[in-house]
Design an enzyme around this catalytic site. Structure first.
Site, PDB file in Angstrom:
ATOM      1  N   SER A  41       0.827  -1.133  -0.015  1.00  8.51           N
ATOM      2  CA  SER A  41      -0.075  -0.212  -0.105  1.00  8.51           C
ATOM      3  C   SER A  41       0.867   1.264  -0.006  1.00  8.51           C
ATOM      4  O   SER A  41       2.100   1.328   0.707  1.00  8.51           O
ATOM      5  CB  SER A  41      -0.777   0.049   1.264  1.00  8.51           C
ATOM      6  OG  SER A  41      -1.523   1.128   1.326  1.00  8.51           O
ATOM      7  N   TYR A  93      -1.911  -1.434  10.439  1.00 14.43           N
ATOM      8  CA  TYR A  93      -2.064  -1.537   8.768  1.00 14.43           C
ATOM      9  C   TYR A  93      -1.034  -1.265   8.306  1.00 14.43           C
ATOM     10  O   TYR A  93      -0.205  -2.117   7.530  1.00 14.43           O
ATOM     11  CB  TYR A  93      -3.358  -0.925   8.291  1.00 14.43           C
ATOM     12  CG  TYR A  93      -3.425  -1.342   6.938  1.00 14.43           C
ATOM     13  CD1 TYR A  93      -4.106  -2.488   6.447  1.00 14.43           C
ATOM     14  CD2 TYR A  93      -3.155  -0.341   6.023  1.00 14.43           C
ATOM     15  CE1 TYR A  93      -4.338  -2.544   5.038  1.00 14.43           C
ATOM     16  CE2 TYR A  93      -3.229  -0.436   4.696  1.00 14.43           C
ATOM     17  CZ  TYR A  93      -3.867  -1.507   4.145  1.00 14.43           C
ATOM     18  OH  TYR A  93      -4.095  -1.629   2.794  1.00 14.43           O
TER      19      TYR A  93
HETATM   20  N1  LIG Z   1      -8.862  -0.594  -1.770  1.00 14.61           N
HETATM   21  C1  LIG Z   1      -7.645   0.319  -1.284  1.00 14.61           C
HETATM   22  O1  LIG Z   1      -7.917   1.325  -1.165  1.00 14.61           O
HETATM   23  C2  LIG Z   1      -6.594  -0.550  -0.956  1.00 14.61           C
HETATM   24  C3  LIG Z   1      -5.184   0.321  -1.031  1.00 14.61           C
HETATM   25  C4  LIG Z   1      -3.973  -0.047  -0.849  1.00 14.61           C
HETATM   26  C5  LIG Z   1      -3.766  -1.428  -0.566  1.00 14.61           C
HETATM   27  N2  LIG Z   1      -4.641  -2.239  -0.838  1.00 14.61           N
HETATM   28  C6  LIG Z   1      -4.555  -3.694  -0.565  1.00 14.61           C
HETATM   29  O2  LIG Z   1      -4.909  -4.281  -1.721  1.00 14.61           O
HETATM   30  C7  LIG Z   1      -5.352  -5.735  -1.276  1.00 14.61           C
HETATM   31  C8  LIG Z   1      -6.898  -5.957  -1.528  1.00 14.61           C
HETATM   32  O3  LIG Z   1      -7.619  -4.926  -1.120  1.00 14.61           O
HETATM   33  P1  LIG Z   1      -9.240  -4.599  -1.610  1.00 14.61           P
HETATM   34  O4  LIG Z   1      -9.371  -3.069  -1.410  1.00 14.61           O
HETATM   35  O5  LIG Z   1      -9.413  -5.329  -3.003  1.00 14.61           O
HETATM   36  O6  LIG Z   1     -10.003  -5.475  -0.585  1.00 14.61           O
HETATM   37  P2  LIG Z   1     -11.533  -6.024  -0.452  1.00 14.61           P
HETATM   38  O7  LIG Z   1     -12.180  -5.512  -1.529  1.00 14.61           O
HETATM   39  O8  LIG Z   1     -11.909  -5.885   1.127  1.00 14.61           O
HETATM   40  O9  LIG Z   1     -11.471  -7.643  -0.964  1.00 14.61           O
HETATM   41  C9  LIG Z   1     -10.546  -8.352   0.165  1.00 14.61           C
HETATM   42  C10 LIG Z   1     -10.295  -9.893  -0.658  1.00 14.61           C
HETATM   43  O10 LIG Z   1      -9.534 -10.560   0.379  1.00 14.61           O
HETATM   44  C11 LIG Z   1     -10.293 -11.664   0.917  1.00 14.61           C
HETATM   45  N3  LIG Z   1     -10.076 -11.728   2.476  1.00 14.61           N
HETATM   46  C12 LIG Z   1      -9.902 -10.727   3.203  1.00 14.61           C
HETATM   47  N4  LIG Z   1      -9.674 -11.372   4.477  1.00 14.61           N
HETATM   48  C13 LIG Z   1      -9.660 -12.598   4.409  1.00 14.61           C
HETATM   49  C14 LIG Z   1      -9.325 -13.552   5.301  1.00 14.61           C
HETATM   50  N5  LIG Z   1      -9.124 -13.430   6.650  1.00 14.61           N
HETATM   51  N6  LIG Z   1      -9.359 -14.906   4.732  1.00 14.61           N
HETATM   52  C15 LIG Z   1      -9.210 -15.146   3.611  1.00 14.61           C
HETATM   53  N7  LIG Z   1      -9.534 -14.189   2.312  1.00 14.61           N
HETATM   54  C16 LIG Z   1      -9.634 -12.879   2.841  1.00 14.61           C
HETATM   55  C17 LIG Z   1     -11.747 -11.551   0.711  1.00 14.61           C
HETATM   56  O11 LIG Z   1     -12.494 -12.447   0.455  1.00 14.61           O
HETATM   57  P3  LIG Z   1     -13.834 -12.999   1.456  1.00 14.61           P
HETATM   58  O12 LIG Z   1     -14.823 -11.880   0.931  1.00 14.61           O
HETATM   59  O13 LIG Z   1     -14.220 -14.302   0.973  1.00 14.61           O
HETATM   60  O14 LIG Z   1     -13.390 -12.928   2.593  1.00 14.61           O
HETATM   61  C18 LIG Z   1     -11.795 -10.648  -0.695  1.00 14.61           C
HETATM   62  O15 LIG Z   1     -11.493 -11.338  -1.727  1.00 14.61           O
HETATM   63  C19 LIG Z   1      -5.231  -5.810   0.361  1.00 14.61           C
HETATM   64  O16 LIG Z   1      -3.941  -6.374   0.660  1.00 14.61           O
HETATM   65  C20 LIG Z   1      -5.139  -4.097   0.583  1.00 14.61           C
HETATM   66  O17 LIG Z   1      -4.429  -4.152   1.853  1.00 14.61           O
HETATM   67  C21 LIG Z   1      -6.051  -1.654  -0.825  1.00 14.61           C
END
Ligand SMILES: NC(=O)c1ccc[n+]([C@@H]2O[C@H](COP(=O)([O-])OP(=O)(O)OC[C@H]3O[C@@H](n4cnc5c(N)ncnc54)[C@H](OP(=O)(O)O)[C@@H]3O)[C@@H](O)[C@H]2O)c1
Length: 256
Positions: A143, A155
């Site tokens: 991130s 985080y």
């Molecule tokens: N969105 C942002 O602004 C942002 C910015 C920087 C970095 N990131 C990083 O990008 C990555 C993806 O983020 P996102 O925004 O796409 O998140 P998201 O929309 O919340 O999706 C999260 C995904 O991870 C899975 N997941 C979460 N916790 C889990 C657990 N304990 N066990 C198994 N699966 C789990 C979820 O599956 P289920 O629904 O089945 O649990 C879902 O497929 C993360 O590492 C996040 O830190 C995000």
């Protein structure tokens, strides 16, 4: 494009958000994709169906991460679908964001953040190294908070840890032609990033903070991951690629 045909990719958290976009993109590039999820099987099914509808190959694999036995469950599910076939691309994408004020970060929140965002990808990678083909790819989703101060305390520490692991691992796996890199998205329009829609004017403020003047979309990040997964990125290892649209680069000048 079929640059990844014949290769198999595991995308953790491939069912929603950024992971979903990565799964779709790697499949479009020809990879067979294991779409991992934790709880929401319907979301994973939707991704698998979308890939198959477009002529690609994918399957879902369930494992809640951050709990005892998580890695065994994940690799048991993979083995059931893949047998002894090698893995070529590992994308450690699944993550959780909990953002209480600093004074209110409890041990439970701290431990859960590290269990999902650090311990799980560490031991998934440890297990995957034995399955990865030479010339394989490991891509960790970090991130931009490792570069920009935020109010996400524990985080941010988890993302710093995953970037540090990437550098070290790149050195030790390089002789096998395996590259290890991180991608650091800025605020991206997913369920995790939905807080940006929570207050009037917040989205506009965030858009104004990026050089490119808009909120990130999952595909913006997925395309960067696809580059790192491709043969074109064979000479790139041990780095973190910022994929934030130039968020908080500095004061905006008047030149342009
Ligand atoms: N969105 C942002 O602004 C942002 C910015 C920087 C970095 N990131 C990083 O990008 C990555 C993806 O983020 P996102 O925004 O796409 O998140 P998201 O929309 O919340 O999706 C999260 C995904 O991870 C899975 N997941 C979460 N916790 C889990 C657990 N304990 N066990 C198994 N699966 C789990 C979820 O599956 P289920 O629904 O089945 O649990 C879902 O497929 C993360 O590492 C996040 O830190 C995000």
């Amino acid at each position: 494009m079929a640059g990844l045909s014949g290769r198999t990719a595991l995308v953790t958290g491939g069912s929603r958000g950024i992971g979903r976009a990565i799964a779709l993109r790697l499949a479009a590039d020809g990879a067979r994709v294991a779409v991992h999820y934790g709880k929401n099987g319907a979301a994973a099914d939707e991704v698998v169906e979308a890939i198959e509808r477009d002529g690609g190959q994918a399957f879902g694999v369930r494992a809640e991460l951050g709990v005892d036995g998580d890695v065994d469950t994940l690799f048991g599910g993979l083995a059931a679908r893949m047998g002894d076939a090698p893995l070529d691309i590992l994308v450690n994408n699944a993550g959780v964001l909990e953002a209480p004020p600093f004074e209110q970060v409890s041990r439970e929140v701290f431990d859960r953040s590290f269990a999902v965002n650090v311990r799980a990808p560490f031991f998934i990678t440890q297990r995957a190294v034995g399955l990865l083909s030479d010339g394989g790819r490991i891509i960790n989703i970090s991130s931009a908070v490792t570069r920009i101060a935020s109010t996400f305390f524990q985080y941010t520490m988890t993302k710093g840890a995953i970037e540090a692991l990437g550098l070290t691992l790149a050195q030790s796996l390089g002789r096998r032609g395996i590259t290890v890199n991180s991608v650091a998205p800025g605020i991206t329009d997913t369920d995790m990033g939905s807080w940006v829609h929570g207050a009037p004017g917040l989205k506009e403020e965030i858009e104004a903070s990026s050089a490119l003047g808009r909120l990130g979309q999952p595909a913006d990040v997925a395309d960067v991951v696809a580059f790192l997964a491709s043969d074109d990125a064979r000479w790139v290892t041990g780095v973190t690629l910022d994929a934030s649209g130039g968020t908080w680069l500095g004061p905006r000048g008047e030149a342009a």
